[in-house]
Motif scaffolding. Structure first.
Motif, PDB file in Angstrom:
ATOM      1  N   LEU A  88      -2.131   6.250   9.718  1.00  0.00           N
ATOM      2  CA  LEU A  88      -0.947   6.223   8.693  1.00  0.00           C
ATOM      3  C   LEU A  88      -1.264   5.510   7.265  1.00  0.00           C
ATOM      4  O   LEU A  88      -0.632   5.570   6.481  1.00  0.00           O
ATOM      5  CB  LEU A  88       0.203   5.540   9.390  1.00  0.00           C
ATOM      6  N   GLY A  89      -2.383   4.596   7.493  1.00  0.00           N
ATOM      7  CA  GLY A  89      -2.611   3.855   6.410  1.00  0.00           C
ATOM      8  C   GLY A  89      -1.937   2.393   6.716  1.00  0.00           C
ATOM      9  O   GLY A  89      -1.073   2.129   7.339  1.00  0.00           O
ATOM     10  N   HIS A  90      -3.046   1.413   6.279  1.00  0.00           N
ATOM     11  CA  HIS A  90      -2.563   0.130   6.715  1.00  0.00           C
ATOM     12  C   HIS A  90      -1.293  -0.628   6.026  1.00  0.00           C
ATOM     13  O   HIS A  90      -0.777  -1.474   6.777  1.00  0.00           O
ATOM     14  CB  HIS A  90      -3.843  -0.969   6.475  1.00  0.00           C
ATOM     15  N   ARG A  91      -1.159  -0.220   4.924  1.00  0.00           N
ATOM     16  CA  ARG A  91       0.271  -0.804   4.314  1.00  0.00           C
ATOM     17  C   ARG A  91       1.356  -0.265   4.765  1.00  0.00           C
ATOM     18  O   ARG A  91       2.351  -0.897   5.114  1.00  0.00           O
ATOM     19  CB  ARG A  91       0.237  -0.485   2.672  1.00  0.00           C
ATOM     20  N   ARG A  92       1.430   0.916   5.202  1.00  0.00           N
ATOM     21  CA  ARG A  92       2.337   1.630   5.958  1.00  0.00           C
ATOM     22  C   ARG A  92       2.557   1.039   7.388  1.00  0.00           C
ATOM     23  O   ARG A  92       3.623   0.726   7.652  1.00  0.00           O
ATOM     24  CB  ARG A  92       2.259   3.107   6.091  1.00  0.00           C
ATOM     25  N   GLY A  93       1.487   0.671   7.975  1.00  0.00           N
ATOM     26  CA  GLY A  93       1.537   0.369   9.293  1.00  0.00           C
ATOM     27  C   GLY A  93       1.928  -0.999   9.240  1.00  0.00           C
ATOM     28  O   GLY A  93       2.973  -1.469  10.224  1.00  0.00           O
ATOM     29  N   LEU A 136      -6.311  -8.113   8.889  1.00  0.00           N
ATOM     30  CA  LEU A 136      -7.685  -8.196   8.794  1.00  0.00           C
ATOM     31  C   LEU A 136      -8.014  -6.991   7.988  1.00  0.00           C
ATOM     32  O   LEU A 136      -9.140  -7.117   6.995  1.00  0.00           O
ATOM     33  CB  LEU A 136      -8.338  -8.418  10.102  1.00  0.00           C
ATOM     34  N   ALA A 137      -7.408  -5.676   8.230  1.00  0.00           N
ATOM     35  CA  ALA A 137      -8.051  -4.592   7.393  1.00  0.00           C
ATOM     36  C   ALA A 137      -7.704  -4.819   6.056  1.00  0.00           C
ATOM     37  O   ALA A 137      -8.467  -4.479   5.027  1.00  0.00           O
ATOM     38  CB  ALA A 137      -7.315  -3.698   8.028  1.00  0.00           C
ATOM     39  N   LEU A 138      -6.523  -5.392   5.758  1.00  0.00           N
ATOM     40  CA  LEU A 138      -6.078  -5.511   4.216  1.00  0.00           C
ATOM     41  C   LEU A 138      -6.963  -6.743   3.612  1.00  0.00           C
ATOM     42  O   LEU A 138      -7.337  -6.481   2.398  1.00  0.00           O
ATOM     43  CB  LEU A 138      -4.683  -5.705   4.258  1.00  0.00           C
ATOM     44  N   MET A 200       4.880  -3.932  -3.457  1.00  0.00           N
ATOM     45  CA  MET A 200       4.672  -4.438  -4.942  1.00  0.00           C
ATOM     46  C   MET A 200       3.270  -4.758  -5.135  1.00  0.00           C
ATOM     47  O   MET A 200       2.511  -4.312  -6.526  1.00  0.00           O
ATOM     48  CB  MET A 200       5.578  -5.255  -5.506  1.00  0.00           C
ATOM     49  N   PHE A 201       2.481  -5.387  -4.003  1.00  0.00           N
ATOM     50  CA  PHE A 201       1.211  -5.886  -4.301  1.00  0.00           C
ATOM     51  C   PHE A 201       0.035  -5.586  -3.518  1.00  0.00           C
ATOM     52  O   PHE A 201      -1.249  -5.224  -3.909  1.00  0.00           O
ATOM     53  CB  PHE A 201       1.368  -7.419  -4.337  1.00  0.00           C
ATOM     54  N   ILE A 202       0.442  -4.501  -2.507  1.00  0.00           N
ATOM     55  CA  ILE A 202      -0.729  -3.829  -1.460  1.00  0.00           C
ATOM     56  C   ILE A 202      -0.866  -2.817  -1.766  1.00  0.00           C
ATOM     57  O   ILE A 202       0.075  -1.923  -1.821  1.00  0.00           O
ATOM     58  CB  ILE A 202      -0.461  -4.386  -0.231  1.00  0.00           C
ATOM     59  N   ARG A 203      -2.162  -2.377  -2.156  1.00  0.00           N
ATOM     60  CA  ARG A 203      -2.328  -0.645  -2.279  1.00  0.00           C
ATOM     61  C   ARG A 203      -2.646  -0.231  -0.941  1.00  0.00           C
ATOM     62  O   ARG A 203      -3.095  -0.786   0.305  1.00  0.00           O
ATOM     63  CB  ARG A 203      -3.448  -0.676  -3.165  1.00  0.00           C
ATOM     64  N   GLU A 204      -2.213   0.905  -0.692  1.00  0.00           N
ATOM     65  CA  GLU A 204      -2.276   1.789   0.329  1.00  0.00           C
ATOM     66  C   GLU A 204      -3.811   2.003   0.881  1.00  0.00           C
ATOM     67  O   GLU A 204      -4.576   2.251  -0.148  1.00  0.00           O
ATOM     68  CB  GLU A 204      -1.443   3.155   0.526  1.00  0.00           C
ATOM     69  N   THR A 205      -4.313   1.902   2.023  1.00  0.00           N
ATOM     70  CA  THR A 205      -5.695   2.240   2.397  1.00  0.00           C
ATOM     71  C   THR A 205      -5.982   3.621   2.582  1.00  0.00           C
ATOM     72  O   THR A 205      -4.678   4.387   2.796  1.00  0.00           O
ATOM     73  CB  THR A 205      -6.037   1.606   3.654  1.00  0.00           C
TER      74      THR A 205
END
Length: 219
Positions: A88-93, A136-138, A200-205
């Motif tokens: 799903l993407g790490h930001r979404r997770g 850790l992924a982010l 606002m600050f984390i971009r999606e992977t």
């Protein structure tokens, strides 16, 4: 159209090193706050157990499940949560996990029965299982410089190691000053702050389409 015009039309040029550094600083603050919240919830209720026993009429066996229900769902669904972040993407997770965790914390603080509290603690574990693998992924995706990444990982390790002690101290203070309910309510403002700042600050992977082994995870 000149390069200057294109830049102007876009609103701004490429981010400067200083701006990128500030952004990564906020990313690190967000993921370390998340990690602290998840780790301290392993121990934060320990000090409140005597109050919980009286308030919700727990049996000695049932009281042990206040801790075990969180750990069981957290550890049992951790691989599924990691898979969800990849798909799903790490930001979404992260956002899904924090949403579940925050809602479960509110539910737990409002509990008026032992069964309701145990259900809330189990649901907290589900949220933690989805959110924890993203930390850790982010760090890996946002800190491409080796020195910056090593520093971020060192801070992550320090937070992970101290989280249990922070939970015991915080749980004692909240129980003495307020009530046992606040060892759960304290997660709500933290969770809401994470839900606001993370987008606002984390971009999606990059997403990696694949299936989920729900049967294996539940087993």
């Amino acid at each position: 159209m000149s390069e200057k015009s294109v830049t102007s039309a876009a609103g701004q040029g490429p981010p400067t090193a200083e701006a990128a550094g500030r952004r990564n600083g906020m990313v690190l603050l967000i993921v370390l706050t998340l990690q602290t919240m998840l780790i301290l919830d392993v121990s934060v209720v320990n000090i409140a157990l005597p109050d919980l026993k009286v308030a919700l009429d727990f049996t000695p066996t049932g009281l042990s499940w206040v801790l075990s229900s969180y750990l069981l769902t957290f550890g049992g669904l951790l691989l599924l949560g990691g898979r969800a972040g990849d798909v799903l993407g790490h930001r979404r997770g992260l956002l899904i996990g924090v949403t579940i965790f925050t809602a479960a914390s509110l539910l737990g603080g409002l509990s008026d029965s032992a069964a309701m509290l145990l259900a809330a603690r189990a649901l907290q574990g589900v949220g933690a299982a989805f959110a924890a693998p993203t930390v850790l992924a982010l760090i890996a995706t946002h800190f491409t410089d080796e020195k910056a990444r090593a520093k971020a990982l060192g801070m992550y390790a320090a937070v992970s190691g101290s989280g249990a002690a922070i939970g015991l101290i915080g749980g004692g203070l909240l129980t003495d000053w307020l009530s046992w309910r606040w060892v759960l309510f304290i997660n709500v403002p933290i969770g809401l702050a994470l839900l606001i700042t993370a987008p606002m600050f984390i971009r999606e992977t990059e997403r990696k389409p694949a299936g989920f082994d729900l049967g294996g995870a539940l087993t």
